[in-house]
Motif scaffolding. Structure first.
Motif, PDB file in Angstrom:
ATOM      1  N   GLY A  68       0.787  -1.232   0.000  1.00 35.29           N
ATOM      2  CA  GLY A  68       0.000   0.000   0.000  1.00 35.29           C
ATOM      3  C   GLY A  68       0.814   1.274   0.000  1.00 35.29           C
ATOM      4  O   GLY A  68       0.247   2.363  -0.148  1.00 35.29           O
ATOM      5  N   GLY A  69       2.128   1.162   0.150  1.00 41.03           N
ATOM      6  CA  GLY A  69       2.904   2.400   0.170  1.00 41.03           C
ATOM      7  C   GLY A  69       4.385   2.199   0.384  1.00 41.03           C
ATOM      8  O   GLY A  69       4.908   1.086   0.272  1.00 41.03           O
ATOM      9  N   ASP A  70       5.070   3.265   0.694  1.00 38.85           N
ATOM     10  CA  ASP A  70       6.515   3.257   0.909  1.00 38.85           C
ATOM     11  C   ASP A  70       6.866   4.518   1.683  1.00 38.85           C
ATOM     12  O   ASP A  70       6.010   5.390   1.881  1.00 38.85           O
ATOM     13  N   ILE A  71       8.134   4.624   2.110  1.00 41.56           N
ATOM     14  CA  ILE A  71       8.545   5.754   2.949  1.00 41.56           C
ATOM     15  C   ILE A  71       8.373   7.106   2.237  1.00 41.56           C
ATOM     16  O   ILE A  71       8.138   8.123   2.881  1.00 41.56           O
ATOM     17  N   GLY A  72       8.451   7.101   0.911  1.00 35.74           N
ATOM     18  CA  GLY A  72       8.283   8.348   0.159  1.00 35.74           C
ATOM     19  C   GLY A  72       6.850   8.852   0.216  1.00 35.74           C
ATOM     20  O   GLY A  72       6.595  10.032   0.509  1.00 35.74           O
ATOM     21  N   ARG A  73       5.900   7.945  -0.064  1.00 34.30           N
ATOM     22  CA  ARG A  73       4.485   8.331   0.015  1.00 34.30           C
ATOM     23  C   ARG A  73       4.129   8.748   1.447  1.00 34.30           C
ATOM     24  O   ARG A  73       3.382   9.697   1.660  1.00 34.30           O
ATOM     25  N   LEU A  74       4.711   8.046   2.415  1.00 32.95           N
ATOM     26  CA  LEU A  74       4.473   8.362   3.825  1.00 32.95           C
ATOM     27  C   LEU A  74       5.003   9.758   4.178  1.00 32.95           C
ATOM     28  O   LEU A  74       4.334  10.532   4.874  1.00 32.95           O
ATOM     29  N   ALA A  75       6.216  10.077   3.682  1.00 33.03           N
ATOM     30  CA  ALA A  75       6.850  11.353   4.041  1.00 33.03           C
ATOM     31  C   ALA A  75       6.045  12.544   3.509  1.00 33.03           C
ATOM     32  O   ALA A  75       5.913  13.563   4.193  1.00 33.03           O
ATOM     33  N   ILE A  76       5.504  12.404   2.304  1.00 35.06           N
ATOM     34  CA  ILE A  76       4.680  13.495   1.760  1.00 35.06           C
ATOM     35  C   ILE A  76       3.323  13.526   2.468  1.00 35.06           C
ATOM     36  O   ILE A  76       2.864  14.576   2.932  1.00 35.06           O
ATOM     37  N   SER A  77       2.676  12.364   2.579  1.00 34.34           N
ATOM     38  CA  SER A  77       1.321  12.311   3.155  1.00 34.34           C
ATOM     39  C   SER A  77       1.316  12.782   4.606  1.00 34.34           C
ATOM     40  O   SER A  77       0.439  13.539   5.026  1.00 34.34           O
ATOM     41  N   GLY A  78       2.293  12.319   5.389  1.00 34.89           N
ATOM     42  CA  GLY A  78       2.325  12.657   6.810  1.00 34.89           C
ATOM     43  C   GLY A  78       2.339  14.159   7.024  1.00 34.89           C
ATOM     44  O   GLY A  78       1.601  14.698   7.861  1.00 34.89           O
ATOM     45  N   THR A  79       3.156  14.846   6.248  1.00 39.45           N
ATOM     46  CA  THR A  79       3.289  16.292   6.429  1.00 39.45           C
ATOM     47  C   THR A  79       2.107  17.040   5.822  1.00 39.45           C
ATOM     48  O   THR A  79       1.592  17.998   6.404  1.00 39.45           O
ATOM     49  N   LEU A 130      -4.566  13.587   2.711  1.00 42.15           N
ATOM     50  CA  LEU A 130      -6.000  13.772   3.001  1.00 42.15           C
ATOM     51  C   LEU A 130      -6.480  15.193   2.735  1.00 42.15           C
ATOM     52  O   LEU A 130      -7.610  15.538   3.079  1.00 42.15           O
ATOM     53  N   ASN A 131      -5.632  16.023   2.141  1.00 45.59           N
ATOM     54  CA  ASN A 131      -6.005  17.443   2.052  1.00 45.59           C
ATOM     55  C   ASN A 131      -7.264  17.680   1.233  1.00 45.59           C
ATOM     56  O   ASN A 131      -8.084  18.525   1.593  1.00 45.59           O
ATOM     57  N   ILE A 132      -7.460  16.916   0.177  1.00 48.34           N
ATOM     58  CA  ILE A 132      -8.644  17.163  -0.661  1.00 48.34           C
ATOM     59  C   ILE A 132      -9.904  16.682   0.062  1.00 48.34           C
ATOM     60  O   ILE A 132     -10.909  17.394   0.116  1.00 48.34           O
ATOM     61  N   LEU A 133      -9.824  15.506   0.677  1.00 48.81           N
ATOM     62  CA  LEU A 133     -10.938  15.001   1.489  1.00 48.81           C
ATOM     63  C   LEU A 133     -11.343  16.025   2.562  1.00 48.81           C
ATOM     64  O   LEU A 133     -12.521  16.344   2.738  1.00 48.81           O
ATOM     65  N   ILE A 134     -10.336  16.547   3.256  1.00 44.16           N
ATOM     66  CA  ILE A 134     -10.603  17.500   4.344  1.00 44.16           C
ATOM     67  C   ILE A 134     -11.153  18.818   3.808  1.00 44.16           C
ATOM     68  O   ILE A 134     -12.098  19.383   4.352  1.00 44.16           O
ATOM     69  N   GLN A 135     -10.577  19.283   2.711  1.00 44.18           N
ATOM     70  CA  GLN A 135     -11.073  20.545   2.140  1.00 44.18           C
ATOM     71  C   GLN A 135     -12.509  20.397   1.644  1.00 44.18           C
ATOM     72  O   GLN A 135     -13.285  21.360   1.679  1.00 44.18           O
ATOM     73  N   ASN A 136     -12.876  19.198   1.175  1.00 39.11           N
ATOM     74  CA  ASN A 136     -14.269  18.972   0.769  1.00 39.11           C
ATOM     75  C   ASN A 136     -15.227  19.276   1.915  1.00 39.11           C
ATOM     76  O   ASN A 136     -16.308  19.821   1.702  1.00 39.11           O
ATOM     77  N   VAL A 137     -14.833  18.917   3.131  1.00 40.37           N
ATOM     78  CA  VAL A 137     -15.671  19.211   4.305  1.00 40.37           C
ATOM     79  C   VAL A 137     -15.641  20.709   4.615  1.00 40.37           C
ATOM     80  O   VAL A 137     -16.683  21.351   4.761  1.00 40.37           O
ATOM     81  N   ALA A 151      -1.269   2.465  14.407  1.00 38.85           N
ATOM     82  CA  ALA A 151      -1.102   3.689  13.611  1.00 38.85           C
ATOM     83  C   ALA A 151      -1.911   3.659  12.319  1.00 38.85           C
ATOM     84  O   ALA A 151      -2.025   2.621  11.661  1.00 38.85           O
ATOM     85  N   ASN A 152      -2.445   4.835  11.970  1.00 36.72           N
ATOM     86  CA  ASN A 152      -3.106   5.074  10.690  1.00 36.72           C
ATOM     87  C   ASN A 152      -2.320   6.163   9.974  1.00 36.72           C
ATOM     88  O   ASN A 152      -1.773   7.045  10.621  1.00 36.72           O
ATOM     89  N   GLU A 153      -2.288   6.129   8.646  1.00 34.80           N
ATOM     90  CA  GLU A 153      -1.594   7.195   7.913  1.00 34.80           C
ATOM     91  C   GLU A 153      -2.462   7.809   6.817  1.00 34.80           C
ATOM     92  O   GLU A 153      -1.962   8.588   6.007  1.00 34.80           O
ATOM     93  N   GLY A 154      -3.741   7.441   6.816  1.00 33.27           N
ATOM     94  CA  GLY A 154      -4.649   8.024   5.826  1.00 33.27           C
ATOM     95  C   GLY A 154      -6.036   8.213   6.406  1.00 33.27           C
ATOM     96  O   GLY A 154      -7.031   8.094   5.700  1.00 33.27           O
ATOM     97  N   LYS A 155      -6.075   8.517   7.695  1.00 35.95           N
ATOM     98  CA  LYS A 155      -7.360   8.695   8.365  1.00 35.95           C
ATOM     99  C   LYS A 155      -7.359  10.005   9.136  1.00 35.95           C
ATOM    100  O   LYS A 155      -6.320  10.428   9.645  1.00 35.95           O
ATOM    101  N   VAL A 156      -8.537  10.622   9.215  1.00 32.88           N
ATOM    102  CA  VAL A 156      -8.669  11.838  10.001  1.00 32.88           C
ATOM    103  C   VAL A 156      -9.825  11.681  10.979  1.00 32.88           C
ATOM    104  O   VAL A 156     -10.851  11.067  10.640  1.00 32.88           O
ATOM    105  N   ILE A 157      -9.624  12.187  12.185  1.00 35.35           N
ATOM    106  CA  ILE A 157     -10.690  12.289  13.181  1.00 35.35           C
ATOM    107  C   ILE A 157     -11.242  13.708  13.097  1.00 35.35           C
ATOM    108  O   ILE A 157     -10.473  14.674  13.109  1.00 35.35           O
TER     109      ILE A 157
END
Lengths: 360, 360
Positions: free
Chosen positions: B89-100, B223-230, B291-297
């Motif tokens: 489902g991913g790698d350290i590169g996708r994680l580094a961008i997504s996390g920030t 998650l920026n687009i998902l969050i901005q949709n809200v 840990a989750n890396e693609g979820k928002v509360i």
């Protein structure tokens, strides 16, 4: 579009890398010299391509939200893996703040904010981490910056080496400031703010890799106030760079390439501490390639050179400032040349391969 | 004043740290739970003290240069040391961008720029570094951010583990947005954007630490687009957080403490993939701490809860969104409580110690 459509399909990509070193990272890729340049161009520029990165500076600029404002933002980032974490004259904490403050400062910008992310090795002494935090705090105060965000990760013993610190700096920059590696012009003077090679030799000494004792201390320091002292006099500055990894030789080669000029250095005017000179002679190193962490190279029209020297020398961090060379039109290939003490000339090439790993 | 006056004199400082674990860093200090909190407070807050850090968010805000502008800047930084560097489902590169990107997004901000600093281990396959760069590039495009500055250091073999990536994100935020950990209020609903624990279990599986096979993939995503949709529907949002290290339990405990409220979760409504549930049961893990890396509360007034669920479910990254609990006035101590399937209640404490090192 499903998000899974955006996941990488590596089969679609060709490998553009020269399969040197059996396709592996070697220490030379972190030297700051030619191999680092090759790695950045063949991987990072290729895939992260955008106008910010392509400028080839150690910092990136982005506009203020209000486009009419006369200031813009400047940002820079650095990983710090120096070994050992404490050395004569400094430590990894002072280095992490100073390195990023200096990268912002050589853009002509005024550093304001720092973020710091820590990778700690399991087993690190908390007392050592505390010392590093104290040192960062003091250095930040010295530079007038605030550490506004951070992160801490811990790697199991043997998967990291004590502490690694990545810092990102954010500063403000006048919209009209154009101090960049491609701005050196024929007739400019090349100035250094003090003695060269102190940091590299101090770190080697701390590793007991010299084979003899020396009193050299690292020059690691935030240079923003020294640099602003020059800029606030409205002196025309074409290029500023801090000659860190790869030393003065590598930094000047980058500038010569970016500005398409020849830079001629005068060996007799190069400020070098006697202890650094001795250490280099015994080890067969050229001090021009040794890292500095508290020095700035300033390239300005010759008519301003003496004023700049005066301003630098009025500050403790610039007391040994010297004019070390001049810029002229490039014949065919941009390069750096040294007029030697005995009256000859030699080409000063960019560092290729690695001389001193884990120096910053 | 001489600059040497500014150098640290460590003899003047007392050591405020509890001398637990023989005064050494242990893996638990990187867990994201209570020990991380203790470390940050006893060292980093103590010495870097400033109002930006004291807010206790994963991001810091700073004003636009034009004070009258209606936007300000928001910045966040993260070190990434996940092991292995490639996982389902991913790698350290996708994680580094997504996390920030996600840390900026949960402030209500829109991420714009990323800086990336790499610490590479000697011997890393260039092909692997290239894959990581491709993945970062694709994830940055997906999120609409640009990687504008970087740095690369190389550590000798055995002093790092393949690749560590520190990223810093810079985004813009409406001056009037107040989405923070201290804003949860009695009567709010607690929403999660999808299934919990996927990332942690996928990484464990990739390490062959499960002892059995599983098809779970990491949820790592920006998650920026998902969050901005809200947010662009002008829905009142009180708190947003991404439940990464320490999982949903630790994140909600932080929020309960900051907002001084009780959060009551409903076990029956918690979205968990069957494979994750099975893996946790076999290993004795509680998915609330994974840990989750693609979820928002998202914590919002109950009247908006169904609208938020609808908006989230309209996006692939939010298709499993659920209301998982509610906020009420704290009795005496702020805490997180779980109403269990069999009708009881239990206290859900903050993670103390380390469950899964090198998970992000």
């Amino acid at each position: 579009m499903k998000t899974s459509d955006l996941k990488p399909d590596f089969s679609k990509f060709s490998c553009p890398l020269p399969l040197i070193h059996k396709g592996q990272i070697v220490l030379g890729h972190g030297s700051g010299g030619r191999m680092t340049k090759d790695l950045i161009e063949s991987i990072f520029y290729r895939y992260f391509d955008n106008p910010y990165l392509r400028k080839g500076n150690d910092f990136a600029e982005f506009n203020n939200l209000d486009q009419k404002a006369n200031m813009k933002w400047v940002v820079s980032t650095d990983a710090h893996i120096v070994k050992p974490i404490f050395f004569p004259g400094g430590d990894i904490g002072r280095l992490a703040i100073s390195g990023t403050v200096n990268d912002i400062s050589v853009s002509g910008g005024i550093p304001k904010f720092i973020t710091a992310s820590f990778i700690l090795e399991e087993g690190l002494q908390l007392r050592d981490l505390e010392k590093i935090a104290i040192s960062m705090s003091i250095t930040a105060k010295e530079a007038g910056v605030e550490i506004i965000a951070g992160d801490t990760k811990v790697a199991e013993k043997g998967s990291a080496d004590k502490v690694f610190i990545s810092t990102t700096g954010i500063g403000i920059l006048n919209q009209n400031t154009v101090i960049r590696g491609d701005q050196a012009k024929a007739g400019d003077s090349v100035i250094i703010s003090g003695t060269i090679g102190d940091h590299g030799i101090a770190v080697l000494a701390a590793r007991n890799e010299l084979g003899f004792r020396t009193k050299v201390e690292s020059d690691v320091a935030p240079l923003n106030i020294l640099i602003q002292n020059v800029l606030k006099q409205n002196i025309e500055v074409h290029v500023m760079r801090d000659p860190t990894r790869g030393g003065v030789a590598t930094t000047l080669n980058e500038i010569a390439l970016q500005s398409k000029v020849t830079i001629t250095l005068d060996e007799t005017s190069m400020p070098i501490k006697q202890e650094v000179r001795s250490a280099c002679e015994m080890l067969g190193f050229d001090p021009l390639y040794i890292a500095n962490e508290g020095k700035v190279i300033i390239i300005s029209p010759i008519i301003h050179a003496e004023d700049i020297i005066q301003i630098l020398q009025d500050h403790p961090l610039g007391k040994d400032a010297k004019i070390i060379g001049e810029v002229s039109k490039a014949d065919s290939t941009p390069r750096v040349i040294m007029k030697t003490k005995i009256g000859g000339t030699r080409i000063v090439d960019m560092l290729s391969g690695e001389m001193l790993p884990r120096i910053c």
